[in-house]
Design a protein around this motif. Structure first.
Motif, short mmCIF file in Angstrom:
data_model
loop_
_atom_site.label_atom_id
_atom_site.label_comp_id
_atom_site.label_asym_id
_atom_site.label_seq_id
_atom_site.Cartn_x
_atom_site.Cartn_y
_atom_site.Cartn_z
N THR A 1 -0.33 0.27 11.78
CA THR A 1 0.69 1.27 11.47
C THR A 1 1.54 1.58 12.70
OG1 THR A 1 -0.74 2.24 9.76
CG2 THR A 1 1.09 3.58 10.58
N ALA B 1 3.77 -1.35 13.62
CA ALA B 1 4.95 -1.46 12.76
C ALA B 1 6.01 -0.44 13.15
CB ALA B 1 4.54 -1.26 11.30
N PRO C 1 0.69 6.85 6.86
CA PRO C 1 1.27 5.91 5.88
C PRO C 1 1.31 6.52 4.49
CG PRO C 1 -0.99 5.29 6.40
CD PRO C 1 -0.63 6.41 7.35
N ARG D 1 -0.59 2.50 1.06
CA ARG D 1 0.44 1.50 0.78
C ARG D 1 0.73 0.67 2.03
NH1 ARG D 1 4.37 1.82 -3.30
NH2 ARG D 1 5.89 1.18 -1.72
N ALA D 2 1.01 -0.61 1.84
CA ALA D 2 1.38 -1.46 2.96
C ALA D 2 2.78 -1.14 3.47
CB ALA D 2 1.30 -2.95 2.57
N THR D 3 3.62 -0.63 2.60
CA THR D 3 4.99 -0.27 2.98
C THR D 3 5.27 1.16 2.54
OG1 THR D 3 5.86 -1.16 0.90
CG2 THR D 3 5.80 -2.65 2.81
N VAL E 1 12.01 5.75 3.17
CA VAL E 1 12.87 4.90 4.01
C VAL E 1 14.30 5.42 4.01
CG1 VAL E 1 13.78 2.57 4.32
CG2 VAL E 1 11.39 2.89 3.63
#
Length: 229
Positions: free
Chosen positions: A160, A163, A190, A208-210, A216
């Motif tokens: 995390t 990223a 996240p 969640r991965a995104t 966003v």
């Protein structure tokens, strides 16, 4: 102390305690030679707490016996031990991979404290928030206290954070820098999966991965506002 300073010390002692005065020329010469032999490593005075006259006055006030050169030498050694006991070695500025230079710098600092040329360093690195200038300069050069190779190794253990750092480096909005209005994930955490059950309640707590698209968009809007400001 040199011969002239020893003679001044003996004259001072003679004013406080006439029993120590030597009237004969030969006796006075021998007395000076004896005192100089024992006080060769004792300073007359330093900038940090030592004055031989203070030691002499203390002895005259505390002891009924005439002062001897060993009394002065012992007081100086006790004073020096006390200074070294209160001293904490600061981190040398020398390269730690050069043990000779590292040790030499430590010895210079200790000798300066013992000789009264410098004040003891009492836990400066622990109690003071000021850091040496060389550390600030090194941080400016490398940009971080974590070397790039170490940061790359740590990336797989903290995906995390990795990223987020990659997004900032690429100029992409940091979605985790804002709170998610959809899953209510706080800043820095996240997003979580939220599934609605037939009764309308939110279920699921998987990471969640995104980030959620709305998060966003919120981060992008915040970046745009900062750029305009």
């Amino acid at each position: 102390m040199d011969r002239r300073e020893v003679a001044a010390v003996l004259a001072y002692i003679g004013r406080l305690d006439p029993r120590t005065i030597r009237t004969g020329t030969g006796e006075a010469r021998d007395q000076i030679a004896q005192w100089q032999e024992l006080l060769a490593d004792v300073p007359f005075a330093t900038d940090h707490g030592w004055d031989v006259r203070e030691a002499i006055r203390s002895h005259v006030l505390d002891s009924p016996y005439p002062i001897l050169p060993v009394d002065v030498a012992r007081r100086w050694r006790a004073h020096r031990r006390d200074r070294l006991d209160r001293h904490t070695d600061p981190t040398p500025t020398a390269d730690p991979d050069n043990p000779v230079a590292w040790r030499a710098e430590l010895l210079r600092a200790r000798n300066a404290v013992a000789a009264g040329m410098a004040a003891p360093s009492t836990h400066r690195q622990i109690t003071s928030d000021g850091r040496p200038r060389d550390i600030e300069e090194r941080l400016r050069e490398i940009g971080s206290c974590i070397p790039p190779t170490v940061r790359a190794e740590l990336a797989r253990y903290r995906p995390t954070r990795a990223a987020r750092e990659a997004a900032v480096a690429e100029g992409v909005p940091d979605a985790l820098g804002v709170r998610c209005d959809w899953c209510h994930a706080p800043v820095g955490s996240p997003c979580r999966q939220r599934r609605a059950s037939p009764d309308g309640a939110a279920r699921g707590n998987a990471v969640r991965a995104t980030p959620h698209p709305s998060r966003v968009d919120l981060a992008a809007a915040r970046m745009d506002r900062h750029r305009v400001a």
